[in-house]
Design a protein around this motif. Structure first.
Motif, PDB file in Angstrom:
ATOM      1  N   MET A   1       0.830  -1.167   0.000  1.00 44.55           N
ATOM      2  CA  MET A   1       0.000   0.000   0.000  1.00 44.55           C
ATOM      3  C   MET A   1       0.885   1.244   0.000  1.00 44.55           C
ATOM      4  O   MET A   1       1.951   1.246   0.598  1.00 44.55           O
ATOM      5  N   ARG A   2       0.434   2.279  -0.659  1.00 43.85           N
ATOM      6  CA  ARG A   2       1.144   3.559  -0.702  1.00 43.85           C
ATOM      7  C   ARG A   2       0.367   4.570   0.148  1.00 43.85           C
ATOM      8  O   ARG A   2      -0.808   4.823  -0.099  1.00 43.85           O
ATOM      9  N   ILE A   3       1.057   5.124   1.157  1.00 41.18           N
ATOM     10  CA  ILE A   3       0.424   6.039   2.104  1.00 41.18           C
ATOM     11  C   ILE A   3       1.105   7.395   2.026  1.00 41.18           C
ATOM     12  O   ILE A   3       2.336   7.484   2.110  1.00 41.18           O
ATOM     13  N   LEU A   4       0.315   8.425   1.875  1.00 35.39           N
ATOM     14  CA  LEU A   4       0.809   9.796   1.824  1.00 35.39           C
ATOM     15  C   LEU A   4       0.261  10.553   3.021  1.00 35.39           C
ATOM     16  O   LEU A   4      -0.948  10.623   3.215  1.00 35.39           O
ATOM     17  N   PHE A   5       1.153  11.080   3.840  1.00 35.36           N
ATOM     18  CA  PHE A   5       0.768  11.893   4.990  1.00 35.36           C
ATOM     19  C   PHE A   5       0.869  13.361   4.617  1.00 35.36           C
ATOM     20  O   PHE A   5       1.820  13.770   3.942  1.00 35.36           O
ATOM     21  N   PHE A   6      -0.077  14.159   5.077  1.00 36.12           N
ATOM     22  CA  PHE A   6      -0.003  15.612   4.957  1.00 36.12           C
ATOM     23  C   PHE A   6       0.073  16.185   6.361  1.00 36.12           C
ATOM     24  O   PHE A   6      -0.850  16.035   7.158  1.00 36.12           O
ATOM     25  N   CYS A   7       1.179  16.808   6.679  1.00 36.72           N
ATOM     26  CA  CYS A   7       1.376  17.498   7.952  1.00 36.72           C
ATOM     27  C   CYS A   7       1.917  18.873   7.592  1.00 36.72           C
ATOM     28  O   CYS A   7       3.088  19.017   7.253  1.00 36.72           O
ATOM     29  N   TYR A   8       1.029  19.871   7.608  1.00 31.66           N
ATOM     30  CA  TYR A   8       1.369  21.173   7.049  1.00 31.66           C
ATOM     31  C   TYR A   8       2.260  22.003   7.957  1.00 31.66           C
ATOM     32  O   TYR A   8       1.881  23.021   8.496  1.00 31.66           O
ATOM     33  N   LEU A   9       3.482  21.507   8.109  1.00 31.33           N
ATOM     34  CA  LEU A   9       4.564  22.179   8.805  1.00 31.33           C
ATOM     35  C   LEU A   9       5.791  22.065   7.921  1.00 31.33           C
ATOM     36  O   LEU A   9       5.816  21.253   6.996  1.00 31.33           O
ATOM     37  N   PRO A  10       6.819  22.841   8.194  1.00 34.41           N
ATOM     38  CA  PRO A  10       8.079  22.641   7.472  1.00 34.41           C
ATOM     39  C   PRO A  10       8.786  21.417   8.054  1.00 34.41           C
ATOM     40  O   PRO A  10       9.516  21.518   9.020  1.00 34.41           O
ATOM     41  N   ASN A  11       8.513  20.262   7.497  1.00 35.51           N
ATOM     42  CA  ASN A  11       8.963  18.987   8.060  1.00 35.51           C
ATOM     43  C   ASN A  11      10.385  18.645   7.652  1.00 35.51           C
ATOM     44  O   ASN A  11      10.786  18.979   6.556  1.00 35.51           O
ATOM     45  N   PRO A  12      11.152  17.906   8.451  1.00 40.22           N
ATOM     46  CA  PRO A  12      10.873  17.561   9.830  1.00 40.22           C
ATOM     47  C   PRO A  12      10.887  18.799  10.725  1.00 40.22           C
ATOM     48  O   PRO A  12      11.609  19.757  10.469  1.00 40.22           O
TER      49      PRO A  12
END
Length: 143
Positions: A1-12
């Protein structure tokens, strides 16, 4: 499975939101899934724009955001996240996306884009943020 996370910060990013998403991403990667984390950047964090790796996980900060509480930034961040969600969708071709909330306007944009592409969405609602945004909003329209 391909999982894309969106965490709207300048990551890490050294905060609880990043650590939570990083934990989930590492867990899914250890189970053999392809995992990518998408983030954002602002004028003060331009050095974080682009791609990097964190613990073997690809991180792409592609969404420009305005970090202000006004109507213009709300509209800009929503439209920006809709348009820039397309690039990670094309690169990763995710089966599912996980959107970390807050912030809300960028989460709304990714949610709309995912629905247009027919991608399953999971919302990671980690903080009640609406009341704090309303309390700092200066205009009645933004409230």
């Amino acid at each position: 499975m391909r999982i894309l996370f969106f965490c709207y910060l300048p990551n890490p990013h050294p905060n609880a939101a990043w650590r939570r998403i990083e934990f989930f991403a590492e867990y899914f990667k250890s189970k053999g899934h392809k995992v990518v984390i998408a983030g954002a950047f602002s004028l003060t964090t331009l050095d974080k724009a682009g791609s990097t790796k964190s613990g073997g996980i690809d991180v792409i900060n592609v969404t420009p955001v305005i970090l202000m509480a006004n109507v213009f930034s709300l509209i800009f961040n929503t439209v920006s996240s809709i348009l820039t969600s397309i690039l990670p969708f094309v690169l990763v071709r995710p089966n599912v996306i996980v959107i970390s909330v807050p912030p809300g306007e960028t989460a709304l944009g990714s949610y709309i884009a995912a629905k247009l592409f027919g991608i399953k969405v999971v919302l990671d609602y980690r903080d009640e943020w609406e009341d704090s945004v309303i309390s700092i909003a200066k205009s009645r329209v933004h409230k």
